[in-house]
Design a protein around this motif. Structure first.
Motif, short mmCIF file in Angstrom:
data_model
loop_
_atom_site.label_atom_id
_atom_site.label_comp_id
_atom_site.label_asym_id
_atom_site.label_seq_id
_atom_site.Cartn_x
_atom_site.Cartn_y
_atom_site.Cartn_z
N PHE A 8 -11.11 -29.98 74.13
CA PHE A 8 -9.82 -30.40 73.57
C PHE A 8 -9.99 -31.59 72.61
O PHE A 8 -9.42 -31.61 71.52
CB PHE A 8 -8.84 -30.77 74.69
N ASN A 9 -10.80 -32.57 73.02
CA ASN A 9 -11.05 -33.72 72.14
C ASN A 9 -11.69 -33.28 70.82
O ASN A 9 -11.33 -33.76 69.75
CB ASN A 9 -11.95 -34.75 72.83
N SER A 10 -12.64 -32.36 70.93
CA SER A 10 -13.35 -31.89 69.72
C SER A 10 -12.41 -31.13 68.79
O SER A 10 -12.52 -31.23 67.57
CB SER A 10 -14.52 -30.97 70.11
N THR A 11 -11.48 -30.37 69.37
CA THR A 11 -10.52 -29.61 68.55
C THR A 11 -9.61 -30.58 67.81
O THR A 11 -9.34 -30.43 66.61
CB THR A 11 -9.69 -28.66 69.43
N TYR A 12 -9.14 -31.59 68.52
CA TYR A 12 -8.25 -32.59 67.90
C TYR A 12 -9.00 -33.31 66.77
O TYR A 12 -8.47 -33.50 65.68
CB TYR A 12 -7.78 -33.58 68.96
N LYS A 13 -10.25 -33.70 67.06
CA LYS A 13 -11.06 -34.40 66.04
C LYS A 13 -11.29 -33.53 64.81
O LYS A 13 -11.26 -34.01 63.68
CB LYS A 13 -12.42 -34.79 66.64
N LEU A 14 -11.54 -32.25 65.05
CA LEU A 14 -11.77 -31.31 63.95
C LEU A 14 -10.51 -31.21 63.08
O LEU A 14 -10.60 -31.22 61.85
CB LEU A 14 -12.15 -29.94 64.51
#
Length: 222
Positions: free
Chosen positions: A169-175
């Motif tokens: 989830f964090n990686s998706t938001y960062k992307l």
């Protein structure tokens, strides 16, 4: 059933930040369940089959302020019907599909808002872009000027622990933020659609703007 559903909806809506839209995943549940959830205050409903959705929409025409979301795998031959029935398509999973929807948007004069489905981790059971593929396709996606690309959608692979799910989830938001900072003319990254009944609280912590909840609202699917 209705009063307990109504209580569940009230409790969950009360626990979500105002910035998060609750999308009720009504697939396989009858129109009466949607009506009950509507009366409890929900206005966003998600389906994953075109025919099932068309039948329910016909029976719920009097609820004219429902926003309909498509969350299933979308075949090209069903794309036109999806464009006509849905306000949102969360599961745009390839450049080919995005270009087809863009072409249809121009022809039909309708343009649902869409999310690009991304796989942060490899997952043979899910469709969607890998991160490198998505980044490589951004210039072509930006040319889909008749399509309203609004953000990203993700579904973590099954079997992850809480920390691994949180990483996805964090990686998706960062992307989404990374793409937004590239200032494309037609790619908006306002929305991050992630989190389902079992993990939506983690998704909200990570910055989700839409959570897709089914079982926790409607009960177990038969």
């Amino acid at each position: 059933m209705t009063s307990s559903m109504s209580e569940r909806i009230t409790n969950i809506c009360g626990s979500l930040p105002a910035s998060v839209r609750l999308v009720a995943v009504s697939k396989t549940f009858p129109p009466e369940a949607i009506r009950a959830a509507y009366h409890a205050g929900i206005r966003n409903f998600a389906e994953n089959r075109i025919q099932e959705a068309a039948s329910k929409q016909a029976q719920l025409q009097d609820l004219s302020d429902i926003t309909w979301h498509f969350i299933g795998s979308l075949q090209s031959n069903k794309a036109k019907k999806a464009m006509e029935l849905f306000d949102w398509i969360h599961s745009v999973d390839s450049l080919k599909l995005a270009e087809r929807l863009n072409q249809l948007a121009a022809q039909l004069g309708v343009s649902p808002q869409v999310c690009l489905q991304v796989k942060i981790l490899p997952d043979p059971n899910k469709s969607g872009w890998s991160v490198p593929q998505l980044l490589a396709d951004l210039p072509a996606l930006n040319k889909c000027e008749d399509l309203q690309i609004q953000g990203l959608m993700t579904i973590p692979p099954l079997g992850l622990n809480e920390a691994e799910t949180m990483d996805v989830f964090n990686s998706t938001y960062k992307l989404a933020k990374e793409i937004e900072q590239q200032n494309w003319s037609h790619l908006k990254m306002r929305e991050v659609s992630m989190g389902m009944s079992g993990d939506y609280q983690l998704a909200v912590q990570a910055g989700a703007t839409m959570v897709r909840l089914g079982t926790i609202l409607f009960g177990e699917r038969s």
